[in-house]
Design an enzyme around this catalytic site. Structure first.
Site, PDB file in Angstrom:
ATOM      1  N   ARG A   1     -21.772  -1.324   3.235  1.00 19.03           N
ATOM      2  CA  ARG A   1     -21.224  -2.690   3.317  1.00 19.03           C
ATOM      3  C   ARG A   1     -21.648  -3.383   4.611  1.00 19.03           C
ATOM      4  O   ARG A   1     -21.697  -2.767   5.674  1.00 19.03           O
ATOM      5  CB  ARG A   1     -19.701  -2.630   3.257  1.00 19.03           C
ATOM      6  CG  ARG A   1     -19.053  -3.991   3.556  1.00 19.03           C
ATOM      7  CD  ARG A   1     -17.613  -4.062   3.158  1.00 19.03           C
ATOM      8  NE  ARG A   1     -16.793  -3.046   3.760  1.00 19.03           N
ATOM      9  CZ  ARG A   1     -15.521  -2.835   3.431  1.00 19.03           C
ATOM     10  NH1 ARG A   1     -14.944  -3.581   2.512  1.00 19.03           N
ATOM     11  NH2 ARG A   1     -14.844  -1.876   4.015  1.00 19.03           N
TER      12      ARG A   1
ATOM     13  N   ARG B   1       0.811  -1.210   0.000  1.00 20.30           N
ATOM     14  CA  ARG B   1       0.000   0.000   0.000  1.00 20.30           C
ATOM     15  C   ARG B   1       0.847   1.264   0.000  1.00 20.30           C
ATOM     16  O   ARG B   1       0.297   2.361  -0.002  1.00 20.30           O
ATOM     17  CB  ARG B   1      -0.820  -0.011   1.283  1.00 20.30           C
ATOM     18  CG  ARG B   1      -2.304   0.004   1.105  1.00 20.30           C
ATOM     19  CD  ARG B   1      -2.837  -0.047   2.511  1.00 20.30           C
ATOM     20  NE  ARG B   1      -4.200   0.265   2.608  1.00 20.30           N
ATOM     21  CZ  ARG B   1      -5.190  -0.641   2.600  1.00 20.30           C
ATOM     22  NH1 ARG B   1      -4.927  -1.910   2.431  1.00 20.30           N
ATOM     23  NH2 ARG B   1      -6.411  -0.260   2.754  1.00 20.30           N
TER      24      ARG B   1
ATOM     25  N   ARG C   1      -9.839   7.509   4.433  1.00 19.91           N
ATOM     26  CA  ARG C   1      -9.215   6.354   3.762  1.00 19.91           C
ATOM     27  C   ARG C   1      -9.005   6.648   2.276  1.00 19.91           C
ATOM     28  O   ARG C   1      -7.991   6.253   1.702  1.00 19.91           O
ATOM     29  CB  ARG C   1     -10.076   5.097   3.951  1.00 19.91           C
ATOM     30  CG  ARG C   1      -9.960   4.512   5.359  1.00 19.91           C
ATOM     31  CD  ARG C   1     -11.113   3.602   5.699  1.00 19.91           C
ATOM     32  NE  ARG C   1     -11.218   2.457   4.829  1.00 19.91           N
ATOM     33  CZ  ARG C   1     -12.334   1.723   4.700  1.00 19.91           C
ATOM     34  NH1 ARG C   1     -13.416   2.044   5.412  1.00 19.91           N
ATOM     35  NH2 ARG C   1     -12.350   0.691   3.904  1.00 19.91           N
TER      36      ARG C   1
ATOM     37  N   ARG D   1     -18.293  -2.664   9.528  1.00 17.23           N
ATOM     38  CA  ARG D   1     -16.922  -2.443   9.978  1.00 17.23           C
ATOM     39  C   ARG D   1     -16.799  -1.091  10.667  1.00 17.23           C
ATOM     40  O   ARG D   1     -17.411  -0.121  10.250  1.00 17.23           O
ATOM     41  CB  ARG D   1     -15.972  -2.506   8.772  1.00 17.23           C
ATOM     42  CG  ARG D   1     -15.258  -3.838   8.657  1.00 17.23           C
ATOM     43  CD  ARG D   1     -14.534  -4.012   7.350  1.00 17.23           C
ATOM     44  NE  ARG D   1     -13.554  -2.979   7.045  1.00 17.23           N
ATOM     45  CZ  ARG D   1     -12.730  -3.024   6.006  1.00 17.23           C
ATOM     46  NH1 ARG D   1     -12.779  -4.052   5.174  1.00 17.23           N
ATOM     47  NH2 ARG D   1     -11.862  -2.064   5.788  1.00 17.23           N
TER      48      ARG D   1
HETATM   49  P1  AP5 Z   1     -15.163  -4.890  -0.932  1.00 16.70           P
HETATM   50  O1  AP5 Z   1     -14.933  -6.031  -1.869  1.00 16.70           O
HETATM   51  O2  AP5 Z   1     -15.325  -5.195   0.505  1.00 16.70           O
HETATM   52  O3  AP5 Z   1     -14.068  -3.749  -1.205  1.00 16.70           O
HETATM   53  P2  AP5 Z   1     -12.519  -3.692  -0.848  1.00 16.70           P
HETATM   54  O4  AP5 Z   1     -11.806  -3.141  -2.055  1.00 16.70           O
HETATM   55  O5  AP5 Z   1     -12.032  -4.982  -0.310  1.00 16.70           O
HETATM   56  O6  AP5 Z   1     -12.559  -2.534   0.232  1.00 16.70           O
HETATM   57  P3  AP5 Z   1     -11.885  -2.454   1.700  1.00 16.70           P
HETATM   58  O7  AP5 Z   1     -12.640  -1.403   2.434  1.00 16.70           O
HETATM   59  O8  AP5 Z   1     -11.759  -3.777   2.312  1.00 16.70           O
HETATM   60  O9  AP5 Z   1     -10.503  -1.897   1.307  1.00 16.70           O
HETATM   61  P4  AP5 Z   1      -9.499  -1.229   2.251  1.00 16.70           P
HETATM   62  O10 AP5 Z   1      -8.300  -1.288   1.386  1.00 16.70           O
HETATM   63  O11 AP5 Z   1      -9.870   0.111   2.719  1.00 16.70           O
HETATM   64  O12 AP5 Z   1      -9.540  -2.108   3.575  1.00 16.70           O
HETATM   65  P5  AP5 Z   1      -8.504  -3.142   4.199  1.00 16.70           P
HETATM   66  O13 AP5 Z   1      -9.267  -4.127   4.952  1.00 16.70           O
HETATM   67  O14 AP5 Z   1      -7.535  -3.592   3.174  1.00 16.70           O
HETATM   68  O15 AP5 Z   1     -16.474  -4.115  -1.474  1.00 16.70           O
HETATM   69  C1  AP5 Z   1     -16.946  -2.960  -0.811  1.00 16.70           C
HETATM   70  C2  AP5 Z   1     -18.481  -2.948  -0.855  1.00 16.70           C
HETATM   71  O16 AP5 Z   1     -18.936  -2.824  -2.212  1.00 16.70           O
HETATM   72  C3  AP5 Z   1     -19.151  -4.231  -0.331  1.00 16.70           C
HETATM   73  O17 AP5 Z   1     -20.333  -3.908   0.321  1.00 16.70           O
HETATM   74  C4  AP5 Z   1     -19.430  -5.047  -1.605  1.00 16.70           C
HETATM   75  O18 AP5 Z   1     -20.546  -5.903  -1.423  1.00 16.70           O
HETATM   76  C5  AP5 Z   1     -19.718  -3.953  -2.615  1.00 16.70           C
HETATM   77  N1  AP5 Z   1     -19.259  -4.300  -3.969  1.00 16.70           N
HETATM   78  C6  AP5 Z   1     -18.103  -4.943  -4.297  1.00 16.70           C
HETATM   79  N2  AP5 Z   1     -17.973  -5.062  -5.624  1.00 16.70           N
HETATM   80  C7  AP5 Z   1     -19.083  -4.471  -6.159  1.00 16.70           C
HETATM   81  C8  AP5 Z   1     -19.503  -4.256  -7.506  1.00 16.70           C
HETATM   82  N3  AP5 Z   1     -18.764  -4.682  -8.547  1.00 16.70           N
HETATM   83  N4  AP5 Z   1     -20.680  -3.609  -7.696  1.00 16.70           N
HETATM   84  C9  AP5 Z   1     -21.411  -3.171  -6.632  1.00 16.70           C
HETATM   85  N5  AP5 Z   1     -21.058  -3.328  -5.346  1.00 16.70           N
HETATM   86  C10 AP5 Z   1     -19.891  -3.971  -5.109  1.00 16.70           C
HETATM   87  O19 AP5 Z   1      -7.695  -2.202   5.219  1.00 16.70           O
HETATM   88  C11 AP5 Z   1      -8.293  -1.652   6.334  1.00 16.70           C
HETATM   89  C12 AP5 Z   1      -7.282  -0.855   7.151  1.00 16.70           C
HETATM   90  O20 AP5 Z   1      -6.235  -1.731   7.605  1.00 16.70           O
HETATM   91  C13 AP5 Z   1      -6.552   0.264   6.413  1.00 16.70           C
HETATM   92  O21 AP5 Z   1      -7.308   1.462   6.409  1.00 16.70           O
HETATM   93  C14 AP5 Z   1      -5.272   0.369   7.219  1.00 16.70           C
HETATM   94  O22 AP5 Z   1      -5.486   1.072   8.427  1.00 16.70           O
HETATM   95  C15 AP5 Z   1      -4.966  -1.076   7.595  1.00 16.70           C
HETATM   96  N6  AP5 Z   1      -4.118  -1.742   6.592  1.00 16.70           N
HETATM   97  C16 AP5 Z   1      -4.432  -2.847   5.871  1.00 16.70           C
HETATM   98  N7  AP5 Z   1      -3.444  -3.175   5.029  1.00 16.70           N
HETATM   99  C17 AP5 Z   1      -2.465  -2.241   5.229  1.00 16.70           C
HETATM  100  C18 AP5 Z   1      -1.196  -2.016   4.632  1.00 16.70           C
HETATM  101  N8  AP5 Z   1      -0.717  -2.811   3.651  1.00 16.70           N
HETATM  102  N9  AP5 Z   1      -0.467  -0.970   5.079  1.00 16.70           N
HETATM  103  C19 AP5 Z   1      -0.913  -0.161   6.068  1.00 16.70           C
HETATM  104  N10 AP5 Z   1      -2.110  -0.300   6.659  1.00 16.70           N
HETATM  105  C20 AP5 Z   1      -2.886  -1.339   6.238  1.00 16.70           C
HETATM  106 MG    MG Z   2     -11.307  -5.617   1.589  1.00 10.60          MG
END
Ligand code: AP5
Ligand code: MG
Ligand code: ZN
Length: 214
Positions: free
Chosen positions: A127, A88, A171, A160
């Site tokens: 979501r 990221r 974000r 969440r």
């Molecule tokens: P979904 O598939 O859940 O989307 P996503 O891209 O996985 O979104 P996230 O919110 O999980 O991404 P993120 O990167 O912010 O979170 P993460 O957990 O990695 O879909 C979203 C919604 O849309 C759902 O309701 C779904 O049903 C709907 N949907 C999906 N596809 C669709 C479509 N085609 N059409 C219509 N609707 C649709 O990270 C969380 C936190 O963890 C970060 O903020 C950070 O604090 C920390 N973190 C995690 N990884 C790192 C890293 N590498 N470095 C630093 N901090 C990190």
């Molecule tokens: Mg995700």
């Protein structure tokens, strides 16, 4: 097949990951999921990560790199893996390349899913995630058959902590300033594909399969 899913929060990385691993039988590694597991279990790692996550900030690189590379040493990653939400930052991407190179490996393909910011906000605030199996739904786009109940395992759905309007806005900003530069990073190695994430999830999967092959 060593793959990365790149894209803003709410692009559908987790939704596509669930479909991709069903087809290609590689492990889905989401650093966000690893942190949420740790928060649930109350581990020291979870306590450290939680404060950043609830503000919509990134967890510090050194911590994330350690967690991710440790996960990648596990046996199930030998034939490939699907990274979701890691790397990221450019620092994380460089650390990943270095880690893989030590084993004679590399990132084979980066799938960059793009979606407009106003759609992202609606997706994330609507979501719902299953407490039991982690399946992801959306109150209007992908509603469960019974409101508040998981179609897959019958457990309760929850929202969440970081899916509030204020945190989502941060974000998205953090994505634009710290993660978007990775597109250029992978453009230089020539192994990145750009996908329109605003289409139906199965339509998007079909596009991904066209790129990765059967
Ligand atoms: P979904 O598939 O859940 O989307 P996503 O891209 O996985 O979104 P996230 O919110 O999980 O991404 P993120 O990167 O912010 O979170 P993460 O957990 O990695 O879909 C979203 C919604 O849309 C759902 O309701 C779904 O049903 C709907 N949907 C999906 N596809 C669709 C479509 N085609 N059409 C219509 N609707 C649709 O990270 C969380 C936190 O963890 C970060 O903020 C950070 O604090 C920390 N973190 C995690 N990884 C790192 C890293 N590498 N470095 C630093 N901090 C990190
Ligand atoms: Mg995700
Ligand atoms: Zn479930």
């Amino acid at each position: 097949m060593n793959l990365i899913l790149l894209g803003p929060p709410g692009a559908g990385k987790g939704t596509q990951a669930a479909k991709i691993i069903g087809k290609y039988e590689i492990p889905h590694i989401s650093t966000g999921d690893i942190f949420r597991e740790n928060i649930k279990e109350g581990t020291p790692l979870g306590k450290k990560a939680q404060e950043y996550m609830n503000r919509g900030e990134l967890v510090p690189d050194s911590l994330v790199i350690e967690i991710a590379t440790d996960r990648l040493t596990k046996d199930d990653c030998k034939e490939g893996f699907l990274l979701d939400g890691f790397p990221r930052t450019v620092e994380q991407a460089e650390a990943l390349d270095k880690f893989l190179a030590e084993d004679g490996k590399k990132v084979d393909h980066v799938l960059n899913i793009d979606v407009e910011a106003d759609i992202l906000m609606k997706r994330l605030t609507g979501r719902r995630v299953c407490k039991g199996c982690g399946a992801t739904f959306h109150i209007t786009n992908i509603p469960p058959k019974v409101e508040g109940v998981c179609d897959v395992c019958g457990e309760e759905l929850y929202q969440r902590d970081d899916d509030t309007e204020e945190t989502v806005a941060n974000r998205i900003e953090v994505y634009n300033s710290q993660t978007k530069p990775l597109i250029d990073y992978y453009e230089k190695s020539g192994n990145i594909s750009h996908l329109d994430g605003s289409v139906d999830p199965d339509e998007l999967l079909a596009e991904i399969v066209k790129i990765l092959g059967d």
